[in-house]
Write a protein that holds these residues in place. Structure first.
Motif, PDB file in Angstrom:
ATOM      1  N   LYS A   8       0.855  -1.187   0.000  1.00 50.46           N
ATOM      2  CA  LYS A   8       0.000   0.000   0.000  1.00 50.46           C
ATOM      3  C   LYS A   8       0.888   1.233   0.000  1.00 50.46           C
ATOM      4  O   LYS A   8       1.881   1.298   0.713  1.00 50.46           O
ATOM      5  CB  LYS A   8      -0.902   0.005   1.239  1.00 50.46           C
ATOM      6  CG  LYS A   8      -1.885   1.151   1.292  1.00 50.46           C
ATOM      7  CD  LYS A   8      -2.799   1.020   2.492  1.00 50.46           C
ATOM      8  CE  LYS A   8      -3.859   2.087   2.530  1.00 50.46           C
ATOM      9  NZ  LYS A   8      -4.748   1.911   3.690  1.00 50.46           N
ATOM     10  N   LEU A   9       0.513   2.208  -0.799  1.00 51.90           N
ATOM     11  CA  LEU A   9       1.242   3.467  -0.905  1.00 51.90           C
ATOM     12  C   LEU A   9       0.249   4.596  -0.675  1.00 51.90           C
ATOM     13  O   LEU A   9      -0.811   4.639  -1.299  1.00 51.90           O
ATOM     14  CB  LEU A   9       1.876   3.594  -2.291  1.00 51.90           C
ATOM     15  CG  LEU A   9       2.650   4.859  -2.593  1.00 51.90           C
ATOM     16  CD1 LEU A   9       3.876   4.967  -1.697  1.00 51.90           C
ATOM     17  CD2 LEU A   9       3.062   4.875  -4.057  1.00 51.90           C
ATOM     18  N   ILE A  50      -2.678  10.613   9.013  1.00 52.66           N
ATOM     19  CA  ILE A  50      -2.493   9.773   7.823  1.00 52.66           C
ATOM     20  C   ILE A  50      -1.564   8.594   8.064  1.00 52.66           C
ATOM     21  O   ILE A  50      -1.345   7.780   7.176  1.00 52.66           O
ATOM     22  CB  ILE A  50      -1.967  10.588   6.617  1.00 52.66           C
ATOM     23  CG1 ILE A  50      -0.567  11.119   6.888  1.00 52.66           C
ATOM     24  CG2 ILE A  50      -2.941  11.674   6.213  1.00 52.66           C
ATOM     25  CD1 ILE A  50       0.189  11.514   5.660  1.00 52.66           C
ATOM     26  N   LEU A  51      -1.006   8.473   9.273  1.00 52.04           N
ATOM     27  CA  LEU A  51      -0.007   7.448   9.522  1.00 52.04           C
ATOM     28  C   LEU A  51      -0.545   6.156  10.138  1.00 52.04           C
ATOM     29  O   LEU A  51       0.232   5.294  10.534  1.00 52.04           O
ATOM     30  CB  LEU A  51       1.123   8.012  10.400  1.00 52.04           C
ATOM     31  CG  LEU A  51       1.974   9.095   9.742  1.00 52.04           C
ATOM     32  CD1 LEU A  51       3.053   9.587  10.698  1.00 52.04           C
ATOM     33  CD2 LEU A  51       2.578   8.608   8.431  1.00 52.04           C
ATOM     34  N   THR A  52      -1.845   5.986  10.180  1.00 51.11           N
ATOM     35  CA  THR A  52      -2.419   4.743  10.682  1.00 51.11           C
ATOM     36  C   THR A  52      -1.988   3.593   9.784  1.00 51.11           C
ATOM     37  O   THR A  52      -2.147   3.647   8.571  1.00 51.11           O
ATOM     38  CB  THR A  52      -3.967   4.835  10.704  1.00 51.11           C
ATOM     39  OG1 THR A  52      -4.337   5.964  11.490  1.00 51.11           O
ATOM     40  CG2 THR A  52      -4.573   3.574  11.286  1.00 51.11           C
ATOM     41  N   ASP A  53      -1.397   2.572  10.380  1.00 48.85           N
ATOM     42  CA  ASP A  53      -0.942   1.380   9.647  1.00 48.85           C
ATOM     43  C   ASP A  53       0.092   1.693   8.571  1.00 48.85           C
ATOM     44  O   ASP A  53       0.153   1.017   7.551  1.00 48.85           O
ATOM     45  CB  ASP A  53      -2.125   0.639   9.015  1.00 48.85           C
ATOM     46  CG  ASP A  53      -3.083   0.120  10.069  1.00 48.85           C
ATOM     47  OD1 ASP A  53      -2.609  -0.294  11.140  1.00 48.85           O
ATOM     48  OD2 ASP A  53      -4.296   0.136   9.831  1.00 48.85           O
ATOM     49  N   VAL A  54       0.910   2.717   8.775  1.00 51.64           N
ATOM     50  CA  VAL A  54       1.981   3.061   7.843  1.00 51.64           C
ATOM     51  C   VAL A  54       3.298   2.616   8.467  1.00 51.64           C
ATOM     52  O   VAL A  54       3.565   2.882   9.638  1.00 51.64           O
ATOM     53  CB  VAL A  54       2.004   4.585   7.560  1.00 51.64           C
ATOM     54  CG1 VAL A  54       3.226   4.982   6.769  1.00 51.64           C
ATOM     55  CG2 VAL A  54       0.731   4.990   6.823  1.00 51.64           C
ATOM     56  N   ASP A  55       4.129   1.938   7.685  1.00 53.81           N
ATOM     57  CA  ASP A  55       5.423   1.481   8.184  1.00 53.81           C
ATOM     58  C   ASP A  55       6.503   2.553   8.064  1.00 53.81           C
ATOM     59  O   ASP A  55       7.309   2.745   8.966  1.00 53.81           O
ATOM     60  CB  ASP A  55       5.893   0.237   7.405  1.00 53.81           C
ATOM     61  CG  ASP A  55       4.978  -0.945   7.612  1.00 53.81           C
ATOM     62  OD1 ASP A  55       4.481  -1.134   8.735  1.00 53.81           O
ATOM     63  OD2 ASP A  55       4.750  -1.679   6.644  1.00 53.81           O
ATOM     64  N   VAL A  56       6.544   3.234   6.910  1.00 54.70           N
ATOM     65  CA  VAL A  56       7.596   4.204   6.634  1.00 54.70           C
ATOM     66  C   VAL A  56       6.995   5.441   5.984  1.00 54.70           C
ATOM     67  O   VAL A  56       6.194   5.337   5.059  1.00 54.70           O
ATOM     68  CB  VAL A  56       8.657   3.626   5.660  1.00 54.70           C
ATOM     69  CG1 VAL A  56       9.745   4.656   5.374  1.00 54.70           C
ATOM     70  CG2 VAL A  56       9.268   2.347   6.205  1.00 54.70           C
ATOM     71  N   LEU A  57       7.396   6.606   6.470  1.00 54.24           N
ATOM     72  CA  LEU A  57       7.000   7.857   5.841  1.00 54.24           C
ATOM     73  C   LEU A  57       8.222   8.420   5.128  1.00 54.24           C
ATOM     74  O   LEU A  57       9.300   8.528   5.717  1.00 54.24           O
ATOM     75  CB  LEU A  57       6.511   8.854   6.899  1.00 54.24           C
ATOM     76  CG  LEU A  57       6.127  10.223   6.346  1.00 54.24           C
ATOM     77  CD1 LEU A  57       4.835  10.697   6.949  1.00 54.24           C
ATOM     78  CD2 LEU A  57       7.225  11.236   6.576  1.00 54.24           C
ATOM     79  N   LEU A  58       8.074   8.748   3.875  1.00 57.52           N
ATOM     80  CA  LEU A  58       9.122   9.424   3.102  1.00 57.52           C
ATOM     81  C   LEU A  58       8.652  10.857   2.897  1.00 57.52           C
ATOM     82  O   LEU A  58       7.709  11.114   2.145  1.00 57.52           O
ATOM     83  CB  LEU A  58       9.352   8.740   1.756  1.00 57.52           C
ATOM     84  CG  LEU A  58      10.307   9.444   0.800  1.00 57.52           C
ATOM     85  CD1 LEU A  58      11.706   9.539   1.404  1.00 57.52           C
ATOM     86  CD2 LEU A  58      10.348   8.731  -0.530  1.00 57.52           C
ATOM     87  N   TYR A  59       9.303  11.781   3.583  1.00 57.91           N
ATOM     88  CA  TYR A  59       8.919  13.185   3.518  1.00 57.91           C
ATOM     89  C   TYR A  59       9.784  13.878   2.480  1.00 57.91           C
ATOM     90  O   TYR A  59      10.988  14.041   2.657  1.00 57.91           O
ATOM     91  CB  TYR A  59       9.075  13.844   4.898  1.00 57.91           C
ATOM     92  CG  TYR A  59       8.695  15.303   4.917  1.00 57.91           C
ATOM     93  CD1 TYR A  59       7.392  15.696   4.636  1.00 57.91           C
ATOM     94  CD2 TYR A  59       9.627  16.286   5.211  1.00 57.91           C
ATOM     95  CE1 TYR A  59       7.037  17.043   4.643  1.00 57.91           C
ATOM     96  CE2 TYR A  59       9.276  17.633   5.223  1.00 57.91           C
ATOM     97  CZ  TYR A  59       7.980  17.999   4.941  1.00 57.91           C
ATOM     98  OH  TYR A  59       7.618  19.326   4.937  1.00 57.91           O
ATOM     99  N   THR A  78       6.315   5.372  13.463  1.00 56.06           N
ATOM    100  CA  THR A  78       6.471   5.184  12.022  1.00 56.06           C
ATOM    101  C   THR A  78       7.905   5.547  11.640  1.00 56.06           C
ATOM    102  O   THR A  78       8.386   6.614  12.007  1.00 56.06           O
ATOM    103  CB  THR A  78       5.493   6.105  11.256  1.00 56.06           C
ATOM    104  OG1 THR A  78       4.158   5.833  11.683  1.00 56.06           O
ATOM    105  CG2 THR A  78       5.605   5.901   9.753  1.00 56.06           C
ATOM    106  N   HIS A  79       8.585   4.668  10.928  1.00 55.14           N
ATOM    107  CA  HIS A  79       9.936   4.980  10.456  1.00 55.14           C
ATOM    108  C   HIS A  79       9.871   6.231   9.582  1.00 55.14           C
ATOM    109  O   HIS A  79       8.898   6.455   8.859  1.00 55.14           O
ATOM    110  CB  HIS A  79      10.517   3.815   9.659  1.00 55.14           C
ATOM    111  CG  HIS A  79      10.605   2.554  10.445  1.00 55.14           C
ATOM    112  ND1 HIS A  79      11.521   2.360  11.454  1.00 55.14           N
ATOM    113  CD2 HIS A  79       9.878   1.412  10.378  1.00 55.14           C
ATOM    114  CE1 HIS A  79      11.366   1.154  11.962  1.00 55.14           C
ATOM    115  NE2 HIS A  79      10.368   0.562  11.329  1.00 55.14           N
ATOM    116  N   ASP A  80      10.939   7.038   9.627  1.00 57.97           N
ATOM    117  CA  ASP A  80      10.928   8.347   8.969  1.00 57.97           C
ATOM    118  C   ASP A  80      12.150   8.511   8.074  1.00 57.97           C
ATOM    119  O   ASP A  80      13.279   8.278   8.507  1.00 57.97           O
ATOM    120  CB  ASP A  80      10.925   9.442  10.042  1.00 57.97           C
ATOM    121  CG  ASP A  80      10.963  10.845   9.474  1.00 57.97           C
ATOM    122  OD1 ASP A  80      10.433  11.069   8.378  1.00 57.97           O
ATOM    123  OD2 ASP A  80      11.515  11.737  10.147  1.00 57.97           O
TER     124      ASP A  80
END
Length: 128
Positions: A8-9, A50-59, A78-80
């Motif tokens: 999922k993205l 928006i980070l519910t069930d997100v593994d990694v955030l790429l900002y 969440t990994h960042d």
């Protein structure tokens, strides 16, 4: 060939029209579920939402909001990964959050897009 590495993205921006256009093309190239959400990086709460069930955030936006995004990642475990810094002093301040990230059990990679060669050095260091 479509790879299944990403399930999922989520693409998020304060203005979602550009993301919606991009997603139409991207969906042809992946079997991952792709979702567009609105988020305001100047608000930690908006990013948390928006980070519910997100593994990694790429900002990959302006570095002005790095610390708000980093806090959202800490709050949600969440990994960042961020792509830029406001300069050496700001990057050093970000790196000072290392203990917070370790305590939360997540990884924070700061300034990955600042210097393309640095990412190679950091990857080698991590691998060693």
């Amino acid at each position: 060939m479509k790879k299944g590495y990403v399930k999922k993205l989520i693409l998020a921006d304060i203005f979602t029209e550009g993301a919606e256009k991009f997603v139409k093309k991207l969906r042809e190239q992946t079997s991952a579920e792709i979702v567009v959400r609105q988020a305001d990086a100047s608000s930690t709460e908006s990013v948390v939402a928006i980070l519910t069930d997100v593994d990694v955030l790429l900002y990959a936006r302006i570095p002005e909001y790095n610390f708000k995004v980093m806090q959202a990642c800490l709050d949600t475990k969440t990994h960042d990964i961020d792509m830029a810094s406001d300069g050496p002093d700001s990057l050093l301040q970000q790196l000072d959050w290392d203990g917070k990230f370790k305590q939360a059990g997540i990884v924070g990679i700061m300034g990955l897009g600042c210097d393309l060669r640095f990412s190679n050095v950091a990857a080698r260091y991590a691998a060693d």
